[in-house]
Motif scaffolding. Structure first.
Motif, PDB file in Angstrom:
ATOM      1  N   GLY A 144       6.119  -0.385   3.145  1.00  0.00           N
ATOM      2  CA  GLY A 144       6.928   0.458   2.275  1.00  0.00           C
ATOM      3  C   GLY A 144       7.394   1.699   3.007  1.00  0.00           C
ATOM      4  O   GLY A 144       6.848   2.077   4.047  1.00  0.00           O
ATOM      5  N   TYR A 145       8.446   2.313   2.482  1.00  0.00           N
ATOM      6  CA  TYR A 145       8.917   3.577   3.040  1.00  0.00           C
ATOM      7  C   TYR A 145       9.530   4.421   1.935  1.00  0.00           C
ATOM      8  O   TYR A 145       9.914   3.920   0.870  1.00  0.00           O
ATOM      9  N   SER A 146       9.598   5.704   2.187  1.00  0.00           N
ATOM     10  CA  SER A 146      10.282   6.638   1.291  1.00  0.00           C
ATOM     11  C   SER A 146      11.025   7.644   2.149  1.00  0.00           C
ATOM     12  O   SER A 146      10.494   8.124   3.164  1.00  0.00           O
ATOM     13  N   ILE A 147      12.256   7.943   1.765  1.00  0.00           N
ATOM     14  CA  ILE A 147      13.114   8.840   2.534  1.00  0.00           C
ATOM     15  C   ILE A 147      13.559   9.985   1.624  1.00  0.00           C
ATOM     16  O   ILE A 147      14.040   9.757   0.512  1.00  0.00           O
ATOM     17  N   PHE A 148      13.386  11.200   2.127  1.00  0.00           N
ATOM     18  CA  PHE A 148      13.705  12.402   1.352  1.00  0.00           C
ATOM     19  C   PHE A 148      14.830  13.170   2.029  1.00  0.00           C
ATOM     20  O   PHE A 148      14.856  13.309   3.254  1.00  0.00           O
ATOM     21  N   LEU A 149      15.746  13.664   1.216  1.00  0.00           N
ATOM     22  CA  LEU A 149      16.824  14.540   1.686  1.00  0.00           C
ATOM     23  C   LEU A 149      16.630  15.902   1.033  1.00  0.00           C
ATOM     24  O   LEU A 149      16.783  16.038  -0.180  1.00  0.00           O
ATOM     25  N   GLY A 150      16.257  16.888   1.837  1.00  0.00           N
ATOM     26  CA  GLY A 150      16.005  18.211   1.285  1.00  0.00           C
ATOM     27  C   GLY A 150      14.883  18.220   0.265  1.00  0.00           C
ATOM     28  O   GLY A 150      14.924  19.001  -0.689  1.00  0.00           O
ATOM     29  N   GLY A 151      13.881  17.359   0.437  1.00  0.00           N
ATOM     30  CA  GLY A 151      12.760  17.306  -0.488  1.00  0.00           C
ATOM     31  C   GLY A 151      12.974  16.408  -1.686  1.00  0.00           C
ATOM     32  O   GLY A 151      12.062  16.218  -2.498  1.00  0.00           O
ATOM     33  N   ASN A 152      14.169  15.813  -1.827  1.00  0.00           N
ATOM     34  CA  ASN A 152      14.479  14.920  -2.942  1.00  0.00           C
ATOM     35  C   ASN A 152      14.457  13.465  -2.468  1.00  0.00           C
ATOM     36  O   ASN A 152      15.079  13.126  -1.461  1.00  0.00           O
ATOM     37  N   LEU A 153      13.746  12.616  -3.190  1.00  0.00           N
ATOM     38  CA  LEU A 153      13.640  11.206  -2.825  1.00  0.00           C
ATOM     39  C   LEU A 153      14.972  10.506  -3.071  1.00  0.00           C
ATOM     40  O   LEU A 153      15.486  10.491  -4.178  1.00  0.00           O
ATOM     41  N   ILE A 154      15.538   9.897  -2.012  1.00  0.00           N
ATOM     42  CA  ILE A 154      16.849   9.257  -2.145  1.00  0.00           C
ATOM     43  C   ILE A 154      16.821   7.766  -1.829  1.00  0.00           C
ATOM     44  O   ILE A 154      17.743   7.041  -2.174  1.00  0.00           O
ATOM     45  N   SER A 155      15.767   7.286  -1.157  1.00  0.00           N
ATOM     46  CA  SER A 155      15.687   5.864  -0.843  1.00  0.00           C
ATOM     47  C   SER A 155      14.232   5.468  -0.679  1.00  0.00           C
ATOM     48  O   SER A 155      13.443   6.218  -0.094  1.00  0.00           O
ATOM     49  N   TRP A 156      13.880   4.279  -1.183  1.00  0.00           N
ATOM     50  CA  TRP A 156      12.507   3.816  -1.077  1.00  0.00           C
ATOM     51  C   TRP A 156      12.472   2.294  -1.212  1.00  0.00           C
ATOM     52  O   TRP A 156      13.388   1.678  -1.741  1.00  0.00           O
ATOM     53  N   SER A 157      11.410   1.708  -0.693  1.00  0.00           N
ATOM     54  CA  SER A 157      11.267   0.261  -0.753  1.00  0.00           C
ATOM     55  C   SER A 157       9.812  -0.106  -0.531  1.00  0.00           C
ATOM     56  O   SER A 157       9.086   0.591   0.181  1.00  0.00           O
ATOM     57  N   ALA A 158       9.386  -1.211  -1.147  1.00  0.00           N
ATOM     58  CA  ALA A 158       8.052  -1.757  -0.927  1.00  0.00           C
ATOM     59  C   ALA A 158       8.151  -3.268  -1.106  1.00  0.00           C
ATOM     60  O   ALA A 158       8.523  -3.741  -2.179  1.00  0.00           O
ATOM     61  N   LYS A 159       7.861  -4.018  -0.056  1.00  0.00           N
ATOM     62  CA  LYS A 159       7.984  -5.471  -0.133  1.00  0.00           C
ATOM     63  C   LYS A 159       7.126  -6.134   0.940  1.00  0.00           C
ATOM     64  O   LYS A 159       6.642  -5.482   1.865  1.00  0.00           O
ATOM     65  N   LYS A 160       6.973  -7.451   0.805  1.00  0.00           N
ATOM     66  CA  LYS A 160       6.243  -8.216   1.807  1.00  0.00           C
ATOM     67  C   LYS A 160       7.119  -8.416   3.044  1.00  0.00           C
ATOM     68  O   LYS A 160       8.333  -8.572   2.941  1.00  0.00           O
ATOM     69  N   GLN A 161       6.477  -8.437   4.205  1.00  0.00           N
ATOM     70  CA  GLN A 161       7.193  -8.759   5.420  1.00  0.00           C
ATOM     71  C   GLN A 161       7.457 -10.257   5.481  1.00  0.00           C
ATOM     72  O   GLN A 161       6.726 -11.056   4.903  1.00  0.00           O
ATOM     73  N   LEU A 162       8.516 -10.629   6.200  1.00  0.00           N
ATOM     74  CA  LEU A 162       8.956 -12.021   6.196  1.00  0.00           C
ATOM     75  C   LEU A 162       8.031 -12.940   6.988  1.00  0.00           C
ATOM     76  O   LEU A 162       7.961 -14.139   6.714  1.00  0.00           O
ATOM     77  N   THR A 163       7.326 -12.399   7.979  1.00  0.00           N
ATOM     78  CA  THR A 163       6.449 -13.219   8.815  1.00  0.00           C
ATOM     79  C   THR A 163       5.053 -12.606   8.860  1.00  0.00           C
ATOM     80  O   THR A 163       4.852 -11.446   8.475  1.00  0.00           O
ATOM     81  N   VAL A 164       4.091 -13.368   9.351  1.00  0.00           N
ATOM     82  CA  VAL A 164       2.714 -12.899   9.457  1.00  0.00           C
ATOM     83  C   VAL A 164       2.563 -12.061  10.725  1.00  0.00           C
ATOM     84  O   VAL A 164       2.906 -12.511  11.822  1.00  0.00           O
ATOM     85  N   ALA A 165       2.058 -10.844  10.580  1.00  0.00           N
ATOM     86  CA  ALA A 165       1.845  -9.970  11.725  1.00  0.00           C
ATOM     87  C   ALA A 165       0.520 -10.298  12.406  1.00  0.00           C
ATOM     88  O   ALA A 165      -0.470 -10.624  11.753  1.00  0.00           O
TER      89      ALA A 165
END
Length: 214
Positions: A144-165
């Motif tokens: 997962g990741y979260s991206i903030f612009l000036g302290g405001n959350l503007i993009s985020w995602s949480a999902k399974k990876q496509l392959t086994v690490a």
């Protein structure tokens, strides 16, 4: 949400700028110069049958509430509509946040939302994280990741990876790579909107091996 409006810059001169967001027949018009906006609405009304609904309050399932120092966005109405169609209004909610040892359990967050305020500085800050081999069925990692612009959350995602690490380093590195790709897309968008921060984006990760690998 999977639907995204088209962002178009209609007008920019000196410090005056106006944006038009279009999705089918729904429009959002905003900017920092009221006379320019009013003139554009008047011109548009001569060509098309439009209705000015005033301040933004609902758009593509997002409810907008104006606070003292910003905006509050949530999807309560959109969520309730889905629950109504699925005949699940009487379902019992679960408390959040979840315990760290509980995974993939539905929770009651109908009234949750995001608050946006006017930032003091417009810098891009992102966080990236991943587990390793957590899915009991596929052994794939979740990132997962979260991206903030000036302290405001503007993009985020949480999902399974496509392959086994093969290691935690590999799963964390893949998470950082996906986050970096999203950051690149956001910087291109901000550049088109003439709102790109002057300093470089920051990407944070808590895995030393992945950091050394980058």
């Amino acid at each position: 949400m999977s639907v995204l409006p088209r962002v178009v810059i209609i007008y920019k001169r000196d410090s005056r700028i106006m944006y038009l967001l279009v999705y089918v027949d729904d429009l959002i018009l905003t900017g920092n110069h009221s006379p320019t906006i009013k003139s554009f609405v008047t011109t548009l009304d001569k060509e098309f049958a439009i209705k000015d609904l005033g301040r933004l309050n609902y758009f593509l399932g997002l409810e907008v509430t104006y606070t003292q120092n910003g905006l509050f966005l949530n999807q309560s109405k959109y969520t309730m509509d889905i629950l109504t169609r699925a005949n699940m209004l009487d379902a019992k909610p679960a408390p959040t946040p979840l315990s760290s040892n509980v995974s993939f359990v539905s929770a009651g967050t109908v009234a949750f939302g995001l608050h946006y305020s006017r930032p003091i500085t417009t810098s891009l800050l992102s966080y990236s994280d991943a587990d390793w081999d957590r899915c009991l069925e596929t052994r794939r990692s979740t990132y997962g990741y979260s991206i903030f612009l000036g302290g405001n959350l503007i993009s985020w995602s949480a999902k399974k990876q496509l392959t086994v690490a093969r290691s935690s380093c590999e799963s964390e590195y893949r998470a950082m790579a996906n986050t970096a790709a999203e950051i690149v897309w956001i910087t291109h968008l901000l550049q088109e909107l003439h709102a790109l921060p002057s300093d470089r984006p920051t990407l944070l990760c808590d895995n030393q091996s992945a950091i050394f690998l980058t």
